[in-house]
Design an enzyme around this catalytic site. Structure first.
Site, PDB file in Angstrom:
ATOM      1  N   ALA A  66      -0.262  12.183   7.613  1.00 23.11           N
ATOM      2  CA  ALA A  66      -0.075  12.907   6.352  1.00 23.11           C
ATOM      3  C   ALA A  66       1.146  13.800   6.530  1.00 23.11           C
ATOM      4  O   ALA A  66       1.497  14.173   7.653  1.00 23.11           O
ATOM      5  CB  ALA A  66      -1.311  13.728   6.050  1.00 23.11           C
ATOM      6  N   GLY A 112      -3.126  10.222   9.447  1.00 24.43           N
ATOM      7  CA  GLY A 112      -3.291   9.430   8.223  1.00 24.43           C
ATOM      8  C   GLY A 112      -2.745   8.021   8.346  1.00 24.43           C
ATOM      9  O   GLY A 112      -3.160   7.125   7.607  1.00 24.43           O
ATOM     10  N   GLU A 115      -5.466   6.159   9.952  1.00 24.50           N
ATOM     11  CA  GLU A 115      -6.508   6.034   8.927  1.00 24.50           C
ATOM     12  C   GLU A 115      -6.133   4.979   7.881  1.00 24.50           C
ATOM     13  O   GLU A 115      -6.988   4.234   7.404  1.00 24.50           O
ATOM     14  CB  GLU A 115      -6.749   7.399   8.270  1.00 24.50           C
ATOM     15  CG  GLU A 115      -7.420   8.380   9.228  1.00 24.50           C
ATOM     16  CD  GLU A 115      -7.410   9.814   8.726  1.00 24.50           C
ATOM     17  OE1 GLU A 115      -6.308  10.324   8.408  1.00 24.50           O
ATOM     18  OE2 GLU A 115      -8.484  10.423   8.634  1.00 24.50           O
ATOM     19  N   GLU A 135      -4.964  15.258  14.994  1.00 25.06           N
ATOM     20  CA  GLU A 135      -5.095  16.406  14.085  1.00 25.06           C
ATOM     21  C   GLU A 135      -5.489  17.702  14.774  1.00 25.06           C
ATOM     22  O   GLU A 135      -5.097  18.784  14.326  1.00 25.06           O
ATOM     23  CB  GLU A 135      -6.109  16.088  12.969  1.00 25.06           C
ATOM     24  CG  GLU A 135      -5.639  15.092  11.933  1.00 25.06           C
ATOM     25  CD  GLU A 135      -5.879  13.639  12.308  1.00 25.06           C
ATOM     26  OE1 GLU A 135      -6.289  13.379  13.458  1.00 25.06           O
ATOM     27  OE2 GLU A 135      -5.651  12.767  11.459  1.00 25.06           O
TER      28      GLU A 135
HETATM   29  N1  COA Z   1       4.687  14.964   8.479  1.00 25.83           N
HETATM   30  C1  COA Z   1       5.910  15.357   8.106  1.00 25.83           C
HETATM   31  N2  COA Z   1       7.037  15.042   8.727  1.00 25.83           N
HETATM   32  C2  COA Z   1       6.934  14.259   9.811  1.00 25.83           C
HETATM   33  C3  COA Z   1       5.704  13.806  10.282  1.00 25.83           C
HETATM   34  C4  COA Z   1       4.543  14.186   9.571  1.00 25.83           C
HETATM   35  N3  COA Z   1       3.318  13.767   9.928  1.00 25.83           N
HETATM   36  N4  COA Z   1       5.911  13.065  11.401  1.00 25.83           N
HETATM   37  C5  COA Z   1       7.235  13.051  11.612  1.00 25.83           C
HETATM   38  N5  COA Z   1       7.863  13.781  10.647  1.00 25.83           N
HETATM   39  C6  COA Z   1       9.301  14.022  10.505  1.00 25.83           C
HETATM   40  C7  COA Z   1       9.813  15.038  11.495  1.00 25.83           C
HETATM   41  O1  COA Z   1       9.555  16.353  11.042  1.00 25.83           O
HETATM   42  C8  COA Z   1      11.282  14.697  11.536  1.00 25.83           C
HETATM   43  O2  COA Z   1      11.883  15.201  10.370  1.00 25.83           O
HETATM   44  P1  COA Z   1      13.331  15.963  10.483  1.00 25.83           P
HETATM   45  O3  COA Z   1      14.262  14.914  11.044  1.00 25.83           O
HETATM   46  O4  COA Z   1      13.642  16.337   9.075  1.00 25.83           O
HETATM   47  O5  COA Z   1      13.120  17.116  11.415  1.00 25.83           O
HETATM   48  C9  COA Z   1      11.267  13.172  11.384  1.00 25.83           C
HETATM   49  O6  COA Z   1      10.010  12.831  10.795  1.00 25.83           O
HETATM   50  C10 COA Z   1      11.398  12.431  12.707  1.00 25.83           C
HETATM   51  O7  COA Z   1      10.342  12.882  13.550  1.00 25.83           O
HETATM   52  P2  COA Z   1      10.594  13.470  15.032  1.00 25.83           P
HETATM   53  O8  COA Z   1       9.455  14.362  15.367  1.00 25.83           O
HETATM   54  O9  COA Z   1      11.961  14.037  15.136  1.00 25.83           O
HETATM   55  O10 COA Z   1      10.535  12.116  15.868  1.00 25.83           O
HETATM   56  P3  COA Z   1      10.120  11.970  17.409  1.00 25.83           P
HETATM   57  O11 COA Z   1      10.460  10.566  17.779  1.00 25.83           O
HETATM   58  O12 COA Z   1      10.701  13.055  18.215  1.00 25.83           O
HETATM   59  O13 COA Z   1       8.520  12.145  17.438  1.00 25.83           O
HETATM   60  C11 COA Z   1       6.253  11.785  16.679  1.00 25.83           C
HETATM   61  C12 COA Z   1       7.694  11.208  16.810  1.00 25.83           C
HETATM   62  C13 COA Z   1       5.456  10.795  15.848  1.00 25.83           C
HETATM   63  C14 COA Z   1       5.624  11.913  18.057  1.00 25.83           C
HETATM   64  C15 COA Z   1       6.327  13.163  15.996  1.00 25.83           C
HETATM   65  O14 COA Z   1       7.115  13.049  14.807  1.00 25.83           O
HETATM   66  C16 COA Z   1       4.988  13.717  15.590  1.00 25.83           C
HETATM   67  O15 COA Z   1       4.253  14.184  16.442  1.00 25.83           O
HETATM   68  N6  COA Z   1       4.635  13.675  14.274  1.00 25.83           N
HETATM   69  C17 COA Z   1       3.444  14.247  13.775  1.00 25.83           C
HETATM   70  C18 COA Z   1       2.247  13.369  14.104  1.00 25.83           C
HETATM   71  C19 COA Z   1       0.959  14.002  13.590  1.00 25.83           C
HETATM   72  O16 COA Z   1       0.538  15.038  14.045  1.00 25.83           O
HETATM   73  N7  COA Z   1       0.319  13.329  12.612  1.00 25.83           N
HETATM   74  C20 COA Z   1      -0.906  13.777  12.046  1.00 25.83           C
HETATM   75  C21 COA Z   1      -0.655  14.647  10.872  1.00 25.83           C
HETATM   76  S1  COA Z   1      -2.170  15.257  10.190  1.00 25.83           S
END
Ligand code: COA
Length: 258
Positions: A66, A112, A115, A135
């Site tokens: 999400a 999400g 999910e 989460e």
């Molecule tokens: N919601 C909003 N934005 C998200 C996102 C999310 N769930 N997951 C990734 N993004 C965005 C990042 O903020 C970043 O945006 P920016 O370039 O404007 O800063 C972009 O997507 C790229 O992500 P980034 O974190 O730079 O890539 P990465 O390769 O370093 O890491 C992940 C990848 C998936 C490990 C990391 O993005 C992450 O942990 N995301 C969240 C996962 C999460 O907790 N999901 C559950 C949400 S309830």
């Protein structure tokens, strides 16, 4: 159909729904939820569509969760409403669709995203896919059905561990625990998915819809009774008569969805 956050294409009876926010790793914001809801309505209602696949744009992510940036201002009731609306508008709608909908997981499927993959009828993964319910890292729990569907798919102990640790698992681990049915290369993912959907699309559509209904009731108090009722209903279909006649006549059945 045209969407702001999705690509939507129909070919050979297969609708391909691609979540298209690659710069945000296809995170599910309000617009994606709204568009997905309309796209699933289209899958259900368009007679040219027999089945659908959901995937993510770009090489890195199916859906990374999400959209966390939408969480900053929510209170208790808004949080519950976000989960309730998403579940009914998209996740439950996919699970209960009248046509097969599968997930082609091409990278991160987190929160999400995991999910979303789990509410599909089954899943294929590229060998670079990563699954997780992270989460609790955010002080949250899954809200789009993750605690329920993950438990159903991989068992209580594994679901507890994944949701408690936030650990990510790779495609091979997901395959071993039954979270996905097939693992292939990223290049072959859509081809393999479409090969399976082409097989499914040659079967009787009303019978497929009934399979979805029955399997979704597995484990509930009404599961066996639902199967008995829907088995009976098959006998009122033209496709059942065609299927049985074709078998007796040693020819391939031609189903019309009647
Ligand atoms: N919601 C909003 N934005 C998200 C996102 C999310 N769930 N997951 C990734 N993004 C965005 C990042 O903020 C970043 O945006 P920016 O370039 O404007 O800063 C972009 O997507 C790229 O992500 P980034 O974190 O730079 O890539 P990465 O390769 O370093 O890491 C992940 C990848 C998936 C490990 C990391 O993005 C992450 O942990 N995301 C969240 C996962 C999460 O907790 N999901 C559950 C949400 S309830």
């Amino acid at each position: 159909m045209e969407f702001n956050t999705l690509l939507f294409a129909i070919e050979n009876g297969i609708a391909t729904i691609t979540i298209n926010r690659p710069d945000k790793l296809n995170a599910l914001n309000k617009d994606v939820i709204d568009d997905l809801s309309l796209a699933i309505d289209e899958v259900n209602n368009n007679p040219d569509i027999k089945s659908a696949v959901i995937t993510g744009a770009g090489p890195k992510a199916f859906v990374a969760g999400a959209d966390i940036s939408e969480f900053t201002t929510l209170g208790i009731s808004e949080g519950a409403e976000l989960a309730r609306k998403g579940q009914s508008m998209v996740f439950d709608k996919i699970e209960n669709a009248a046509k097969p909908i599968v997930a082609a997981v091409n990278g991160f499927a987190l929160g999400g995203g995991c999910e979303l993959a789990m509410c599909c009828h089954f899943r294929l993964a590229a060998d670079n896919a990563k699954f997780g319910q992270p989460e609790v890292n955010l002080g949250l729990i899954p809200g789009y059905g993750g605690t329920q569907r993950l438990t159903a798919l991989v068992g209580k102990g594994r679901a507890m561990e994944l949701c408690m640790t936030s650990n990510l698992i790779n495609a091979g681990e997901a395959l071993a625990m039954g979270l996905v049915n097939h693992v292939t290369t990223p290049e072959n993912l859509m081809e393999k998915t479409k090969e399976i959907l082409n097989t499914i699309n040659s079967k009787a559509p009303l019978a497929l819809a009934k399979v979805i209904q029955c399997v979704n009731k597995a484990g509930s108090a009404t599961g066996f009774e639902t199967e008995i009722t829907l088995f009976g209903e098959c006998f009122a279909t033209t496709d059942m008569k065609e299927g049985v006649t074709a078998f007796m006549e040693k020819r391939k059945a031609v189903f019309t969805g009647q």
